[in-house]
Design a protein around this motif. Structure first.
Motif, PDB file in Angstrom:
ATOM      1  N   GLY A   1      52.163  73.295 -54.489  1.00 59.46           N
ATOM      2  CA  GLY A   1      51.390  73.652 -55.667  1.00 59.46           C
ATOM      3  C   GLY A   1      50.243  72.674 -55.829  1.00 59.46           C
ATOM      4  N   LEU A   2      49.212  73.088 -56.547  1.00 56.65           N
ATOM      5  CA  LEU A   2      48.088  72.210 -56.866  1.00 56.65           C
ATOM      6  C   LEU A   2      48.328  71.658 -58.262  1.00 56.65           C
ATOM      7  N   TYR A   3      48.303  70.340 -58.379  1.00 53.07           N
ATOM      8  CA  TYR A   3      48.618  69.656 -59.633  1.00 53.07           C
ATOM      9  C   TYR A   3      47.462  68.756 -60.035  1.00 53.07           C
ATOM     10  N   GLU A   4      47.292  68.582 -61.352  1.00 54.30           N
ATOM     11  CA  GLU A   4      46.398  67.558 -61.870  1.00 54.30           C
ATOM     12  C   GLU A   4      47.280  66.460 -62.417  1.00 54.30           C
ATOM     13  N   LEU A   5      47.123  65.258 -61.859  1.00 53.13           N
ATOM     14  CA  LEU A   5      47.948  64.127 -62.264  1.00 53.13           C
ATOM     15  C   LEU A   5      47.385  63.499 -63.534  1.00 53.13           C
ATOM     16  N   ALA A   6      48.148  62.577 -64.126  1.00 55.17           N
ATOM     17  CA  ALA A   6      47.732  61.923 -65.364  1.00 55.17           C
ATOM     18  C   ALA A   6      46.435  61.143 -65.192  1.00 55.17           C
ATOM     19  N   CYS A   7      46.130  60.701 -63.972  1.00 52.05           N
ATOM     20  CA  CYS A   7      44.914  59.947 -63.703  1.00 52.05           C
ATOM     21  C   CYS A   7      43.686  60.852 -63.636  1.00 52.05           C
ATOM     22  N   GLY A   8      43.907  62.175 -63.577  1.00 49.20           N
ATOM     23  CA  GLY A   8      42.804  63.121 -63.516  1.00 49.20           C
ATOM     24  C   GLY A   8      42.524  63.662 -62.125  1.00 49.20           C
ATOM     25  N   HIS A   9      43.128  63.078 -61.099  1.00 50.59           N
ATOM     26  CA  HIS A   9      42.926  63.564 -59.733  1.00 50.59           C
ATOM     27  C   HIS A   9      43.784  64.802 -59.481  1.00 50.59           C
ATOM     28  N   GLN A  10      43.281  65.682 -58.615  1.00 53.07           N
ATOM     29  CA  GLN A  10      44.028  66.869 -58.228  1.00 53.07           C
ATOM     30  C   GLN A  10      44.633  66.653 -56.848  1.00 53.07           C
ATOM     31  N   VAL A  11      45.918  67.008 -56.737  1.00 55.09           N
ATOM     32  CA  VAL A  11      46.647  66.817 -55.481  1.00 55.09           C
ATOM     33  C   VAL A  11      47.461  68.065 -55.172  1.00 55.09           C
ATOM     34  N   SER A  12      47.839  68.185 -53.926  1.00 54.27           N
ATOM     35  CA  SER A  12      48.740  69.246 -53.489  1.00 54.27           C
ATOM     36  C   SER A  12      50.087  68.591 -53.193  1.00 54.27           C
ATOM     37  N   ARG A  13      51.141  69.097 -53.821  1.00 56.78           N
ATOM     38  CA  ARG A  13      52.477  68.534 -53.641  1.00 56.78           C
ATOM     39  C   ARG A  13      53.491  69.658 -53.426  1.00 56.78           C
ATOM     40  N   GLN A  14      54.537  69.337 -52.673  1.00 57.71           N
ATOM     41  CA  GLN A  14      55.625  70.287 -52.481  1.00 57.71           C
ATOM     42  C   GLN A  14      56.370  70.465 -53.804  1.00 57.71           C
ATOM     43  N   PHE A  15      56.758  71.708 -54.087  1.00 58.22           N
ATOM     44  CA  PHE A  15      57.448  71.987 -55.342  1.00 58.22           C
ATOM     45  C   PHE A  15      58.735  71.183 -55.469  1.00 58.22           C
ATOM     46  N   HIS A  16      59.484  71.058 -54.374  1.00 55.23           N
ATOM     47  CA  HIS A  16      60.758  70.341 -54.487  1.00 55.23           C
ATOM     48  C   HIS A  16      60.551  68.848 -54.704  1.00 55.23           C
ATOM     49  N   ARG A  17      59.417  68.299 -54.248  1.00 52.74           N
ATOM     50  CA  ARG A  17      59.136  66.877 -54.493  1.00 52.74           C
ATOM     51  C   ARG A  17      58.837  66.646 -55.975  1.00 52.74           C
ATOM     52  N   VAL A  18      58.152  67.590 -56.592  1.00 52.32           N
ATOM     53  CA  VAL A  18      57.873  67.484 -58.027  1.00 52.32           C
ATOM     54  C   VAL A  18      59.178  67.630 -58.810  1.00 52.32           C
ATOM     55  N   SER A  19      60.066  68.522 -58.354  1.00 54.42           N
ATOM     56  CA  SER A  19      61.369  68.679 -59.007  1.00 54.42           C
ATOM     57  C   SER A  19      62.164  67.376 -58.946  1.00 54.42           C
ATOM     58  N   ARG A  20      62.150  66.730 -57.794  1.00 54.89           N
ATOM     59  CA  ARG A  20      62.876  65.462 -57.650  1.00 54.89           C
ATOM     60  C   ARG A  20      62.246  64.372 -58.511  1.00 54.89           C
TER      61      ARG A  20
END
Length: 160
Positions: free
Chosen positions: A110-129
């Motif tokens: 998924g494409l995420y915007e982190l708290a710092c404002g940068h956009q990153v691509s992360r695996q869904f299961h990594r975000v779940s963990r």
């Protein structure tokens, strides 16, 4: 399927809309055991659509509609994509991030915007963990800036 009582299609219109796409409603009878299988998996079977092997299910949790092949309903476990998306959004919020969209090139990302404002691509299961407390979602750009600052504190300079 002799001996199996069948229910008729409750949709009288010519089409049914699922995810903003109109599909032709199919008015062939729906066997009772199909409805029972849907109910057992937390769905309501609404009607057949597109062809005689495709059904429309309504999630009992969020009321969203899904287009599902008959064999998925009877032989496997249909999933509610709206519930999955809501869960992924909640996990991102728990990490201080925001889920922007699915990664169009990688289906498990998924494409995420982190708290710092940068956009990153992360695996869904990594975000779940990360949401479960397993680790933090890191930003490579911020990490490189932090490493450069730490190196300068020692009088070093990072090589590119």
């Amino acid at each position: 399927m002799s001996g199996v009582p069948a229910l008729t299609n409750p949709i009288n219109a010519d089409t049914i809309t699922v995810d903003n796409t109109a599909y032709p409603a199919v008015s062939t009878p729906i066997p009772t055991h199909w409805r029972d299988a849907a109910r057992a998996q937390n769905f309501d079977l609404i009607c057949r659509a597109r062809d005689r092997y495709t059904v429309v299910l309504r999630c009992q949790d969020c009321a969203s509609l899904s287009l599902v092949r008959r064999n998925v309903l009877l032989d496997h476990r249909p999933l509610c994509h709206a519930c999955i998306h809501a869960e992924r959004e909640a996990e991102a919020r728990a990490c201080g991030a925001q889920l922007l969209s699915r990664d169009p090139e990688r289906r498990h990302y998924g494409l995420y915007e982190l708290a710092c404002g940068h956009q990153v691509s992360r695996q869904f299961h990594r975000v779940s963990r990360a949401a479960a407390g397993g680790h933090r979602l890191g930003c490579a750009q911020c990490r490189e800036l932090r490493f450069a600052e730490e190196a300068l504190a020692f009088g070093w300079q990072l090589l590119p």
